[in-house]
Design an enzyme around this catalytic site. Structure first.
Site, PDB file in Angstrom:
ATOM      1  N   TYR A 148       6.945   1.006   3.745  1.00 37.55           N
ATOM      2  CA  TYR A 148       5.216   1.573   3.453  1.00 37.55           C
ATOM      3  C   TYR A 148       5.160   3.120   4.080  1.00 37.55           C
ATOM      4  O   TYR A 148       4.205   3.653   3.698  1.00 37.55           O
ATOM      5  CB  TYR A 148       4.770   0.927   4.660  1.00 37.55           C
TER       6      TYR A 148
ATOM      7  N   GLU B  97      -0.279  -6.158   6.479  1.00 36.85           N
ATOM      8  CA  GLU B  97      -0.515  -6.291   7.803  1.00 36.85           C
ATOM      9  C   GLU B  97       1.351  -6.479   7.283  1.00 36.85           C
ATOM     10  O   GLU B  97       2.056  -6.981   6.268  1.00 36.85           O
ATOM     11  CB  GLU B  97      -0.727  -7.832   8.550  1.00 36.85           C
TER      12      GLU B  97
END
Length: 137
Positions: A105, A93
């Site tokens: 990411y 998360e």
């Protein structure tokens, strides 16, 4: 632990305590990696492996060492450590407002697969749930 806490406090709006981090590191399911630099620790990755999933709990690089490949090295090393433990996927998360982390990411191959409304108790901010495969699975 001092370097870890310094990085933790600079990287996260609501830092975990040293006791919380130590407790997570000592968990039998933990994969904890650090990137060593000439003047201490440059970054760390704290993960849990459950069945074939790796949940990235903490991932941070010291501000002085960002944009030098430390994050990529930590991510790749985390995946390598998960393979013999049968890790096939990795998820995390990330704060909706943390676009720098999201960009990193995405560059590592993560995809956004969901949103957790009001996930962060300190601000009520949403979390994006991101997912990646390990080892070309």
């Amino acid at each position: 632990m001092a370097d870890i806490m310094r990085i933790e406090q600079s990287a996260f709006p609501t830092a975990w305590s040293a006791e919380s981090i130590e407790q997570q590191i000592s968990n039998a399911r933990a994969i904890f990696l650090v990137a060593q630099a000439e003047k201490g620790i440059a970054g760390f990755s704290l993960n849990w492996i459950v069945a074939d999933e790796v949940h990235m709990l903490k991932f941070a690089v010291d501000l002085r060492y960002r944009r030098r490949g430390i994050g990529r090295l930590l991510f790749e090393s985390t995946c390598e450590a998960a393979i013999p433990l049968k890790g096939r996927i990795i998820w995390l998360e990330v704060r909706d407002s943390n676009t720098a982390a999201q960009d990193f990411y995405k560059a590592m191959g993560f995809q956004t697969i969901g949103r957790r409304k009001g996930y962060y108790g300190d601000t009520g901010e949403d979390a994006l749930v991101m997912f990646n495969k390990i080892g070309g699975v």
